[in-house]
Design a protein around this motif. Structure first.
Motif, mmCIF file in Angstrom:
data_model
loop_
_atom_site.group_PDB
_atom_site.id
_atom_site.type_symbol
_atom_site.label_atom_id
_atom_site.label_comp_id
_atom_site.label_asym_id
_atom_site.label_seq_id
_atom_site.Cartn_x
_atom_site.Cartn_y
_atom_site.Cartn_z
ATOM 1 N N ARG A 113 -1.947 4.478 -1.934
ATOM 2 C CA ARG A 113 -1.012 5.068 -0.973
ATOM 3 C C ARG A 113 -0.056 6.032 -1.683
ATOM 4 N N VAL A 114 0.400 5.669 -2.874
ATOM 5 C CA VAL A 114 1.248 6.563 -3.657
ATOM 6 C C VAL A 114 0.507 7.859 -3.960
ATOM 7 N N HIS A 115 -0.765 7.756 -4.327
ATOM 8 C CA HIS A 115 -1.561 8.942 -4.644
ATOM 9 C C HIS A 115 -1.817 9.790 -3.397
ATOM 10 N N GLU A 116 -1.885 9.147 -2.237
ATOM 11 C CA GLU A 116 -2.043 9.909 -0.996
ATOM 12 C C GLU A 116 -0.800 10.739 -0.700
ATOM 13 N N LEU A 117 0.355 10.178 -0.982
ATOM 14 C CA LEU A 117 1.611 10.812 -0.592
ATOM 15 C C LEU A 117 2.109 11.831 -1.611
ATOM 16 N N LEU A 118 1.763 11.633 -2.883
ATOM 17 C CA LEU A 118 2.290 12.495 -3.944
ATOM 18 C C LEU A 118 1.138 13.062 -4.765
ATOM 19 N N PRO A 119 0.955 14.367 -4.769
ATOM 20 C CA PRO A 119 -0.179 14.951 -5.492
ATOM 21 C C PRO A 119 0.036 15.073 -6.996
ATOM 22 N N GLU A 120 1.301 15.185 -7.452
ATOM 23 C CA GLU A 120 1.541 15.430 -8.875
ATOM 24 C C GLU A 120 1.522 14.124 -9.643
ATOM 25 N N HIS A 121 0.899 14.163 -10.835
ATOM 26 C CA HIS A 121 0.742 12.953 -11.643
ATOM 27 C C HIS A 121 2.091 12.362 -12.062
ATOM 28 N N HIS A 122 3.031 13.218 -12.513
ATOM 29 C CA HIS A 122 4.295 12.684 -12.998
ATOM 30 C C HIS A 122 5.107 12.058 -11.864
ATOM 31 N N ARG A 123 4.980 12.589 -10.653
ATOM 32 C CA ARG A 123 5.680 11.994 -9.514
ATOM 33 C C ARG A 123 5.019 10.686 -9.091
ATOM 34 N N GLN A 124 3.710 10.622 -9.231
ATOM 35 C CA GLN A 124 3.015 9.367 -8.962
ATOM 36 C C GLN A 124 3.511 8.273 -9.906
ATOM 37 N N GLN A 125 3.663 8.619 -11.190
ATOM 38 C CA GLN A 125 4.144 7.654 -12.166
ATOM 39 C C GLN A 125 5.525 7.144 -11.803
ATOM 40 N N LEU A 126 6.425 8.063 -11.460
ATOM 41 C CA LEU A 126 7.787 7.677 -11.126
ATOM 42 C C LEU A 126 7.820 6.818 -9.869
ATOM 43 N N ALA A 127 7.060 7.223 -8.848
ATOM 44 C CA ALA A 127 7.034 6.460 -7.602
ATOM 45 C C ALA A 127 6.422 5.077 -7.819
ATOM 46 N N TRP A 128 5.364 5.007 -8.631
ATOM 47 C CA TRP A 128 4.748 3.699 -8.881
ATOM 48 C C TRP A 128 5.692 2.786 -9.652
ATOM 49 N N SER A 129 6.436 3.347 -10.574
ATOM 50 C CA SER A 129 7.424 2.557 -11.295
ATOM 51 C C SER A 129 8.474 2.008 -10.339
ATOM 52 N N ARG A 130 8.948 2.836 -9.437
ATOM 53 C CA ARG A 130 9.953 2.392 -8.465
ATOM 54 C C ARG A 130 9.365 1.363 -7.498
ATOM 55 N N ALA A 131 8.124 1.580 -7.094
ATOM 56 C CA ALA A 131 7.479 0.607 -6.214
ATOM 57 C C ALA A 131 7.367 -0.746 -6.900
ATOM 58 N N THR A 132 7.007 -0.740 -8.179
ATOM 59 C CA THR A 132 6.895 -1.988 -8.924
ATOM 60 C C THR A 132 8.247 -2.668 -9.048
ATOM 61 N N VAL A 133 9.302 -1.892 -9.253
ATOM 62 C CA VAL A 133 10.655 -2.465 -9.311
ATOM 63 C C VAL A 133 11.031 -3.074 -7.970
ATOM 64 N N SER A 134 10.724 -2.373 -6.888
ATOM 65 C CA SER A 134 10.992 -2.903 -5.548
ATOM 66 C C SER A 134 10.256 -4.217 -5.326
ATOM 67 N N PHE A 135 8.991 -4.236 -5.685
ATOM 68 C CA PHE A 135 8.175 -5.437 -5.568
ATOM 69 C C PHE A 135 8.762 -6.565 -6.420
#
Length: 424
Positions: A320-342
């Motif tokens: 889902r993160v990859h669907e919403l964000l095309p850039e690799h570095h933004r995917q990394q940042l969003a996934w990190s934040r998602a993991t923190v939220s989780f």
């Protein structure tokens, strides 16, 4: 340059699988079938055993926060190796119950390592995988969680026949072996992977990303009771004994093995967003039924369904993160934040459920009902967001690109296939 040869492609994936197996599959889930034994052997009181289980969840939150800064200092590959060694050391240290504080500290450290690995492993491996294979690779990496759960259900009972201390030492030996096998499988960091936080944050974040953070958080709150209390519920709560509890846990592990692959297939076939809805509905129903189920057949079937959830939602959320964000570095940042939220909600839920469990004198069914409610909230969040968008038509999310303007975060139209995700 990305890895192209089959051997070069699967070695990093195998390393990622070993990392998720050690840090989450074993470090967290092997503790669950050990709970009755820890109480019966009087290593700690029942209340302490439950809170010691939550220590790993708190550590997971800390690790999720420290993962990216640690990787910037050491490199992803070095950080992952160190974290796997830390988990291994924690297993050996837990073989010696010197005190509650000693045990808590090592369980906390194993959780820190797990959180850091969860943040870094996909960001380290997936950029080397062609776009057409990212879904399969992601499922294979997090399959390690399921293998760890299943392995803990089949490995812990025979180890317990040797003694509780030998069980921890055996888990440490297995962790050490997997760490050694994966040591040279990690790929080198990509030169462009290190992008500053400010550069990533300067770009607008689609509302769908924040929605995912909220959903992922409530998913975490919903999976804790089955993850921590399922074996104890069967063994002591229903009076079925430790053997039946272990069998049910094996079924939970089988579900965990199937989860990453089947959820990845759903994401490829129907899109991650629609698949998340379907999975949440099924999990809420399963948790509600678990609160009233008593027969072994019903418990076994529900365990398979519930076991698929913890490892399965990881590649699903990542897709889902990859669907919403095309850039690799933004995917990394969003996934990190998602993991923190989780991790935040998982840690809070771990202590809240533990406190409620002790306050109610061991009322397992109540915990499962509350968990079903948390999954229901995750499902309703998207419906509330859709309603909000329809009542505020001027608040529209900009399209990702000119070729897919319909794939905004909160539209009802199904997102693009996970197989078409951009390369990192």
């Amino acid at each position: 340059m990305r890895t192209s040869s089959p051997t070069g492609l699967w070695l990093p994936i195998f390393a990622g699988l070993c990392a998720s197996l050690v840090s989450i599959g074993l470090a967290r889930f092997a503790y669950t079938p050990l709970i009755p034994a820890l109480i019966q052997a009087q290593w700690f009181s029942a209340n302490d055993v439950v809170y010691l289980g939550a220590a790993n969840l708190v550590g997971y939150l800390i690790g999720a926060l420290l993962g990216r800064p640690l990787a910037r200092q050491l490199s992803n590959k070095t950080a992952l190796r160190i974290m796997m060694l830390a988990v291994t050391a924690a297993f050996f240290a837990c073989a010696f119950p010197l005190s509650v504080i000693w045990f808590f500290a090592w369980r906390l450290l194993s959780g820190i390592a797990g959180g850091a690995i969860m943040v870094l492993v996909a960001a380290t491996v997936l950029p080397h995988v062609p776009a057409a294979r990212k879904g399969l690779a992601s499922g294979a990496i997090f399959l390690g969680i399921g293998l760890g759960i299943a392995g803990s259900g089949t490995l812990v009972p025979p180890l317990l026949s040797l003694g509780l201390q030998d069980t921890w030492l055996g888990l440490g030996a297995l962790s050490l072996l997997l760490t050694a096998l994966s040591w040279f499988g990690w790929p080198a960091d990509l030169a462009h992977a290190d992008v500053t936080h400010d550069a990533a944050a300067a770009q607008p974040t689609p509302p769908g990303v924040y929605l995912l953070f909220g959903q992922y958080a409530f998913m975490a709150a919903g999976l804790v009771p089955a993850m921590v209390f399922l074996v104890d519920y069967v063994a002591r709560g229903l009076g079925a004994g430790a053997h039946v509890g272990a069998l049910v846990w094996v079924m939970y592990g089988l579900g965990a093995i199937v989860g990453p692959v089947s959820y990845g297939f759903l994401a490829d076939r129907f899109g991650a967003r629609r698949s998340i809805r379907l999975v949440l509905v099924v999990q809420a129903i399963a948790l509600g039924l678990l609160a009233v189920a008593h027969s072994f057949l019903a418990l076994a079937l529900l365990a398979v369904v519930l076991g698929s959830f913890p490892p399965g939602i990881v590649p699903l959320a990542l897709a889902r993160v990859h669907e919403l964000l095309p850039e690799h570095h933004r995917q990394q940042l969003a996934w990190s934040r998602a993991t923190v939220s989780f991790a935040t909600f998982q840690a809070l839920a771990g202590f809240a459920y533990s406190a409620l469990f002790n306050a109610t004198g061991g009322h397992h069914a109540l915990l499962f009902v509350i968990a079903a409610g948390a999954i229901g909230v995750a499902l309703l969040l998207e419906q509330a967001a859709i309603f909000w968008k329809h009542t505020n038509p001027c608040r529209r999310e900009p399209a990702r690109d000119s070729h897919s303007p319909e794939n905004t975060a909160l539209t009802v139209v199904a997102p693009s296939r996970a197989s078409s995700l951009p390369q990192g």
